[in-house]
Scaffold this motif. Structure first.
Motif, PDB file in Angstrom:
ATOM      1  N   THR A  93      13.673  25.154  20.441  1.00 45.70           N
ATOM      2  CA  THR A  93      12.314  24.647  20.667  1.00 45.70           C
ATOM      3  C   THR A  93      11.438  24.881  19.452  1.00 45.70           C
ATOM      4  O   THR A  93      10.675  23.992  19.036  1.00 45.70           O
ATOM      5  CB  THR A  93      11.709  25.319  21.903  1.00 45.70           C
ATOM      6  N   PRO A 105      18.197  15.595  18.921  1.00 43.19           N
ATOM      7  CA  PRO A 105      17.974  15.339  20.366  1.00 43.19           C
ATOM      8  C   PRO A 105      16.689  16.001  20.863  1.00 43.19           C
ATOM      9  O   PRO A 105      16.723  16.976  21.632  1.00 43.19           O
ATOM     10  CB  PRO A 105      19.216  15.951  21.007  1.00 43.19           C
ATOM     11  N   TYR A 106      15.537  15.467  20.432  1.00 41.74           N
ATOM     12  CA  TYR A 106      14.261  16.087  20.794  1.00 41.74           C
ATOM     13  C   TYR A 106      14.045  16.089  22.308  1.00 41.74           C
ATOM     14  O   TYR A 106      13.519  17.064  22.860  1.00 41.74           O
ATOM     15  CB  TYR A 106      13.106  15.352  20.107  1.00 41.74           C
ATOM     16  N   SER A 107      14.419  15.026  22.987  1.00 37.62           N
ATOM     17  CA  SER A 107      14.202  14.959  24.432  1.00 37.62           C
ATOM     18  C   SER A 107      15.047  15.996  25.168  1.00 37.62           C
ATOM     19  O   SER A 107      14.584  16.628  26.127  1.00 37.62           O
ATOM     20  CB  SER A 107      14.524  13.547  24.943  1.00 37.62           C
ATOM     21  N   GLN A 108      16.289  16.196  24.708  1.00 34.09           N
ATOM     22  CA  GLN A 108      17.138  17.199  25.348  1.00 34.09           C
ATOM     23  C   GLN A 108      16.625  18.611  25.077  1.00 34.09           C
ATOM     24  O   GLN A 108      16.701  19.480  25.944  1.00 34.09           O
ATOM     25  CB  GLN A 108      18.579  17.067  24.850  1.00 34.09           C
ATOM     26  N   SER A 126      18.759  12.285  12.812  1.00 36.00           N
ATOM     27  CA  SER A 126      18.188  12.250  14.156  1.00 36.00           C
ATOM     28  C   SER A 126      18.571  13.511  14.925  1.00 36.00           C
ATOM     29  O   SER A 126      19.679  14.033  14.793  1.00 36.00           O
ATOM     30  CB  SER A 126      18.667  11.013  14.909  1.00 36.00           C
ATOM     31  N   SER A 168      13.455  19.483  24.556  1.00 39.47           N
ATOM     32  CA  SER A 168      12.283  19.706  25.407  1.00 39.47           C
ATOM     33  C   SER A 168      12.687  19.928  26.853  1.00 39.47           C
ATOM     34  O   SER A 168      12.006  20.646  27.593  1.00 39.47           O
ATOM     35  CB  SER A 168      11.334  18.513  25.303  1.00 39.47           C
ATOM     36  N   GLY A 169      13.798  19.330  27.263  1.00 42.16           N
ATOM     37  CA  GLY A 169      14.269  19.535  28.626  1.00 42.16           C
ATOM     38  C   GLY A 169      14.848  20.916  28.868  1.00 42.16           C
ATOM     39  O   GLY A 169      14.955  21.352  30.024  1.00 42.16           O
TER      40      GLY A 169
END
Length: 547
Positions: A435, A39-42, A37, A44-45
């Motif tokens: 990214t 941290p895709y959300s982090q 896994s 993108s943030g």
């Protein structure tokens, strides 16, 4: 016979059950691509990350620098914040936090000295200021510490002097002067544009900013003496002594920005790739400015220093022209000879042409002994080295006196300014790398993501966030270290060899491998199941006999 048929049906059903219940899940589990896994959300943030670069400025007011009513208001803090107008997805704001206070007794004594140099010597404290912080001393409007036509002074360390004013808006007027001086010593649009040159769109704003080297953990510097005509010139240069006296102190002062290694070499029969133009009026040879880019490629093949290097390599070449093309001069775009007789190439290095004195040939037989003036050579190479690291002259405000650099050739606040730029550049590089990696792994589902790759990604994301927090707090040294860790971890994850194992393994190759394996086993089982189904269905429809 019927019992054998029943036994065969049971065997077929058993094989089918084993294949479906145990075989398929086991095959699916053992052949699936392991993907840890991330941290895709982090990640993108990070694209919406807002950098706040905080510069702590201590403003010390001497007696009679502002009206008495204003002095009674001290101490207090004023914050000046503005956004840096760059065409970049990451918003950057510069924040000057000015802490106003009165001068202490020893500071009053120092600021009453006869010259600003004496005041600086008296103001030296045993403990150095923190990286990125500044101290501005506000002196009386009629003080003789500065020339009367000067309103401010920028010193070699993290200190500056600004004239006060007796005015009801004294704090506002002096505050604007302080911000101008602080910007020149820390952050400007030009400094950040040069740091983000590789991330900004191609336009006139960023095209000329691509001269400085990219941020790296280390750099290799090579000094090369090119003697294309050893039959005519016996060249001697004290490169070891010159590096020890001039280059090493500069690199020691710059050590916070990276590790440096220095070497030297002498290349014989190394010719330039361009034939110089002869000028009969001056009996000299000239290299035009448009021919200078063609000089580097033929010489670079002889250097051989960048092939096995893990870090960027800077090449500084001292070229002694052959007797047939002496003296040789470099011309600028207007056709005038360049004063230093040298030029530099962005992110590559510099070349200096060293002409032999014509009087040497009259009284000597070939080869003539040539002793290189290393002071003149190192002045040119150190100036080029500063430019290649992005250490340019600051844009000082009007009527501002700029001190000369220290003996190391580098002012302390210039190093801080470089660390600011490198920190922002590292964060931009790490964000772009993370990214791109997240987009790549999202598009291609059969790339293996090992735990060590995932840990590097998590470490890089945490380092980016930590560096941004340290920049916002004004802790430049720790912010720079965290930004270096972010770049290192992100690139280590992006270039991990394990990501390429199944990258070129498309679905049609999977079918080509698995069909010969499963088809011989699956066909008999499927045919047996179809036959059982048909017989069972036929027995259900068969009518019962009645008497």
């Amino acid at each position: 016979m019927p019992s054998e048929v029943v036994r065969g049906k049971r065997a077929a059903l058993f094989f089918a059950a084993v294949a479906i219940v145990l075989g398929l899940p086991l095959w699916w589990k053992t052949t699936e691509t392991y993907r840890a896994s991330l941290p895709y959300s982090q990640i993108s943030g990070l694209n919406a990350l807002q950098l706040r670069l905080m510069v702590p400025v201590t403003v010390v007011f001497a007696r009679e620098s502002v009206p008495l009513d204003d002095q009674e208001k001290l101490p207090f803090t004023v914050v000046h914040e503005r956004e840096i107008p760059l065409k970049y997805k990451m918003k950057i704001k510069c924040r000057f936090q000015k802490a106003y206070r009165r001068a202490l007794d020893h500071e009053e004594e120092a600021l009453s000295s006869g010259s600003v140099q004496e005041a600086e010597a008296m103001l030296d404290e045993p403990q150095e200021q923190a990286e990125g912080s500044l101290t501005v001393y506000v002196i009386s409007e009629h003080s003789s510490l500065l020339p009367q036509d000067m309103m401010s002074y920028i010193g070699p360390k993290r200190t500056a002097v600004v004239r006060g004013i007796m005015h009801r808006e004294a704090f506002n007027i002096i505050g604007r002067r302080i911000v101008q001086v602080a910007q020149a010593m820390s952050l400007t649009e030009d400094v950040l544009a040069a740091a983000l040159a590789d991330h900004l769109p191609e336009d006139k704003w960023s095209a000329e900013k691509r001269r400085p080297l990219k941020s790296s953990l280390g750099y290799e510097i090579t000094f090369s003496l090119l003697n294309p005509d050893p039959k005519s010139h016996d060249v001697h240069w004290d490169i070891e002594g010159a590096v020890r006296r001039y280059v090493q102190p500069f690199l020691n002062a710059l050590s916070a920005a990276g590790n440096f290694s220095v070497d030297s070499q002498i290349l014989y029969y190394a010719m330039l790739g361009v034939n110089p133009r002869f000028d009969s009026a001056s009996s000299s040879y000239y290299l035009d400015m448009h021919n200078l880019p063609h000089v580097i490629n033929p010489v670079e093949s002889r250097l051989g220093s960048s092939a096995a290097s893990l870090y960027p390599v800077l090449n500084f070449l001292l070229y002694v022209p052959e007797l047939a093309h002496s003296p040789l001069y470099i011309q600028d775009k207007d056709g005038a000879p360049v004063a230093t007789n040298a030029f530099h190439s962005p992110r590559w290095g510099g070349i200096m042409v060293y002409n032999v004195d014509s009087k040497t040939y009259n009284a000597s037989v070939l080869p003539v002994r040539v002793k290189v003036d290393m002071v003149r050579v190192m002045e040119v190479f150190l100036a080029q080295l500063r430019l290649l690291f992005g250490i340019a002259q600051p844009q000082v405000p009007p009527k501002c006196l700029l001190s000369g650099p220290k003996s190391e050739g580098l002012m302390t606040w210039e190093l801080d300014r470089l660390l600011w730029a490198r920190s922002v550049e590292n964060l931009a590089t790490a964000t772009t790398t993370l990214t791109s990696l997240a987009q790549l792994l999202g598009k291609i589902s059969n790339i293996v993501i090992k735990d060590d790759v995932a840990s590097e990604v998590y470490r890089a994301v945490a380092a980016v966030q930590k560096s941004a927090e340290e920049l916002a707090s004004g802790h430049l040294a720790s912010a720079f270290v965290a930004s270096q860790e972010a770049v290192t971890s992100s690139e280590r994850a992006f270039f991990d060899p394990s990501l390429l194992h199944l990258l070129y393994f498309p679905d049609d190759q999977k079918f080509a491998i698995y069909i010969p394996l499963f088809l011989p086993m699956a066909v008999p089982i499927l045919l047996s199941l179809v036959k059982i189904f048909l017989e069972t269905h036929k027995s259900w429809k068969k009518p019962e006999k009645t008497d």
